[in-house]
Design a protein around this motif. Structure first.
Motif, PDB file in Angstrom:
ATOM      1  N   ILE A  52      64.202 -62.834 -16.940  1.00 12.23           N
ATOM      2  CA  ILE A  52      63.991 -61.393 -16.777  1.00 12.23           C
ATOM      3  C   ILE A  52      64.749 -60.904 -15.545  1.00 12.23           C
ATOM      4  CG2 ILE A  52      62.257 -59.591 -16.397  1.00 12.23           C
ATOM      5  CD1 ILE A  52      60.241 -61.479 -17.771  1.00 12.23           C
ATOM      6  N   HIS A  53      64.712 -61.694 -14.490  1.00 11.72           N
ATOM      7  CA  HIS A  53      65.417 -61.333 -13.265  1.00 11.72           C
ATOM      8  C   HIS A  53      66.912 -61.171 -13.518  1.00 11.72           C
ATOM      9  CE1 HIS A  53      66.674 -62.044  -8.910  1.00 11.72           C
ATOM     10  NE2 HIS A  53      65.927 -60.966  -8.889  1.00 11.72           N
ATOM     11  N   GLU A  54      67.460 -62.003 -14.392  1.00  7.21           N
ATOM     12  CA  GLU A  54      68.879 -61.903 -14.734  1.00  7.21           C
ATOM     13  C   GLU A  54      69.197 -60.539 -15.332  1.00  7.21           C
ATOM     14  OE1 GLU A  54      69.779 -65.135 -17.302  1.00  7.21           O
ATOM     15  OE2 GLU A  54      69.488 -66.664 -15.751  1.00  7.21           O
ATOM     16  N   ARG A  55      68.317 -60.054 -16.190  1.00  7.60           N
ATOM     17  CA  ARG A  55      68.554 -58.756 -16.832  1.00  7.60           C
ATOM     18  C   ARG A  55      68.385 -57.605 -15.836  1.00  7.60           C
ATOM     19  NH1 ARG A  55      69.221 -58.867 -22.225  1.00  7.60           N
ATOM     20  NH2 ARG A  55      68.836 -60.856 -23.253  1.00  7.60           N
ATOM     21  N   VAL A  56      67.386 -57.699 -14.982  1.00  7.77           N
ATOM     22  CA  VAL A  56      67.214 -56.681 -13.947  1.00  7.77           C
ATOM     23  C   VAL A  56      68.451 -56.641 -13.047  1.00  7.77           C
ATOM     24  CG1 VAL A  56      65.832 -55.950 -11.973  1.00  7.77           C
ATOM     25  CG2 VAL A  56      64.705 -56.911 -13.982  1.00  7.77           C
ATOM     26  N   SER A  57      68.941 -57.819 -12.694  1.00 13.23           N
ATOM     27  CA  SER A  57      70.118 -57.899 -11.825  1.00 13.23           C
ATOM     28  C   SER A  57      71.344 -57.312 -12.500  1.00 13.23           C
ATOM     29  CB  SER A  57      70.386 -59.358 -11.432  1.00 13.23           C
ATOM     30  OG  SER A  57      69.315 -59.878 -10.665  1.00 13.23           O
ATOM     31  N   ARG A  58      71.474 -57.505 -13.817  1.00 14.85           N
ATOM     32  CA  ARG A  58      72.608 -56.935 -14.531  1.00 14.85           C
ATOM     33  C   ARG A  58      72.585 -55.416 -14.484  1.00 14.85           C
ATOM     34  NH1 ARG A  58      72.452 -61.108 -18.891  1.00 14.85           N
ATOM     35  NH2 ARG A  58      71.284 -59.666 -20.204  1.00 14.85           N
ATOM     36  N   VAL A  59      71.391 -54.851 -14.603  1.00 11.96           N
ATOM     37  CA  VAL A  59      71.273 -53.393 -14.534  1.00 11.96           C
ATOM     38  C   VAL A  59      71.666 -52.901 -13.145  1.00 11.96           C
ATOM     39  CG1 VAL A  59      69.710 -51.435 -14.737  1.00 11.96           C
ATOM     40  CG2 VAL A  59      69.501 -53.346 -16.325  1.00 11.96           C
ATOM     41  N   TRP A  60      71.191 -53.580 -12.112  1.00 16.32           N
ATOM     42  CA  TRP A  60      71.557 -53.193 -10.753  1.00 16.32           C
ATOM     43  C   TRP A  60      73.062 -53.338 -10.523  1.00 16.32           C
ATOM     44  CZ3 TRP A  60      69.575 -50.150  -7.395  1.00 16.32           C
ATOM     45  CH2 TRP A  60      68.189 -49.980  -7.297  1.00 16.32           C
ATOM     46  N   THR A  61      73.678 -54.342 -11.116  1.00 17.51           N
ATOM     47  CA  THR A  61      75.124 -54.519 -10.970  1.00 17.51           C
ATOM     48  C   THR A  61      75.871 -53.339 -11.575  1.00 17.51           C
ATOM     49  OG1 THR A  61      74.970 -56.936 -10.948  1.00 17.51           O
ATOM     50  CG2 THR A  61      77.088 -55.996 -11.567  1.00 17.51           C
ATOM     51  N   LYS A  62      75.413 -52.848 -12.711  1.00 19.10           N
ATOM     52  CA  LYS A  62      76.022 -51.672 -13.335  1.00 19.10           C
ATOM     53  C   LYS A  62      75.932 -50.469 -12.398  1.00 19.10           C
ATOM     54  CE  LYS A  62      76.905 -53.192 -17.633  1.00 19.10           C
ATOM     55  NZ  LYS A  62      78.217 -53.083 -18.332  1.00 19.10           N
ATOM     56  N   PHE A  63      74.760 -50.288 -11.804  1.00 17.16           N
ATOM     57  CA  PHE A  63      74.569 -49.175 -10.863  1.00 17.16           C
ATOM     58  C   PHE A  63      75.470 -49.348  -9.649  1.00 17.16           C
ATOM     59  CE2 PHE A  63      72.562 -47.665  -6.950  1.00 17.16           C
ATOM     60  CZ  PHE A  63      72.445 -46.306  -7.231  1.00 17.16           C
ATOM     61  N   ARG A  64      75.483 -50.554  -9.107  1.00 16.02           N
ATOM     62  CA  ARG A  64      76.251 -50.843  -7.894  1.00 16.02           C
ATOM     63  C   ARG A  64      77.748 -50.571  -8.114  1.00 16.02           C
ATOM     64  NH1 ARG A  64      74.940 -55.779  -7.873  1.00 16.02           N
ATOM     65  NH2 ARG A  64      73.005 -55.442  -6.712  1.00 16.02           N
ATOM     66  N   THR A  65      78.249 -50.963  -9.289  1.00 17.67           N
ATOM     67  CA  THR A  65      79.663 -50.766  -9.605  1.00 17.67           C
ATOM     68  C   THR A  65      80.000 -49.287  -9.744  1.00 17.67           C
ATOM     69  OG1 THR A  65      79.720 -52.912 -10.750  1.00 17.67           O
ATOM     70  CG2 THR A  65      81.492 -51.349 -11.248  1.00 17.67           C
TER      71      THR A  65
END
Length: 256
Positions: free
Chosen positions: A186-199
């Motif tokens: 689940i953490h992997e998916r949360v992190s992917r969403v944050w990466t999209k925002f960060r980019t």
């Protein structure tokens, strides 16, 4: 703990310091906040600047947590200096400080003031993640055994990523309300969403980070603080990720 510190500060400085010394510099932060609460905003301790004053006025738990986290970011020599100077204030009173010691304490608080609004480096992030895990287990003792048995499976998630800590300098990034254990997949998916925002938002503002945090939490919080999430819920988690991304795109069009 805080009430006990304040009582000892009022009733018996020497006895109280002996009690405190057995617990180390971390608890010194609690005593510091207790003294500020008693003496008021004009006390020497709060003259580090606007961030320090605002942080120490948040209330006992928030203030002591903030100071404890900030002390973990200073060098060992600075931490020892704080312990030495503040111990002298407690044992002998503020007036016992020499002019140079008074300047040293004020300089240290000014250093903390500046550090609070400075982005975390790699080493600081590592140390804060380790401290966050220990703090989380202390609050959620029912989950501690499972977390210790499978540390890689159960990371502690900073609901607001550490890279944005400097945008919220008066807040404790390791406050328990800002932490959640989540299973690794689940953490992997949360992190992917944050990466999209960060980019998409390379120079995100405080308000934008707050908005993103609320969006991401709203879609994943049902899996926070859980150590038994069946893989059968994978489809729901995938939908949560897509829904979070759609909500972010609606708020931040550059998110892809």
């Amino acid at each position: 703990m805080h009430e006990d510190i304040v009582r000892r500060w009022r009733e018996g400085v020497v006895e109280g310091f002996t009690w405190l010394a057995q617990r180390g510099a971390q608890e010194l932060a609690l005593w510091y906040v207790g003294a500020v609460a008693i003496r008021g905003a004009g006390f020497l301790a709060v003259r580090g600047g606007g961030i320090v004053r605002k942080a120490l006025r948040q209330g006992k738990e928030a203030a002591s947590g903030w100071l404890r986290t900030m002390l973990s970011r200073v060098s060992q020599s600075e931490g020892r200096a704080f312990e030495r100077l503040w111990a002298k204030v407690q044992l002998e009173g503020e007036r016992a400080l020499t002019t140079s010691e008074r300047s040293e304490l004020r300089a240290l608080m000014a250093r903390i003031e500046k550090l609070a609004s400075t982005p975390l480096d790699f080493g600081e992030k590592h140390g804060l993640r380790k401290a966050a895990r220990a703090a989380y287990k202390n609050v959620h003792s029912d989950l501690a055994r499972t977390m210790d048995a499978f540390p890689e499976r159960y990371p502690v998630h900073h609901r607001r990523p550490l890279e944005y800590a400097h945008l919220f300098p008066e807040q404790d990034v390791n406050a328990s309300s800002r932490l959640a254990v989540v299973q690794d997949f689940i953490h992997e998916r949360v992190s992917r969403v944050w990466t999209k925002f960060r980019t998409a938002q390379r120079t995100a503002t405080r308000d934008e980070v707050d908005a993103a945090t609320r969006i991401i939490d709203s879609h994943f919080e049902s899996w926070y603080h859980r150590v038994e999430v069946p893989r059968g819920e994978q489809a729901f988690i995938e939908r949560a990720e897509q829904a979070a991304l759609e909500a972010l795109r609606a708020r931040f069009p550059k998110v892809n």
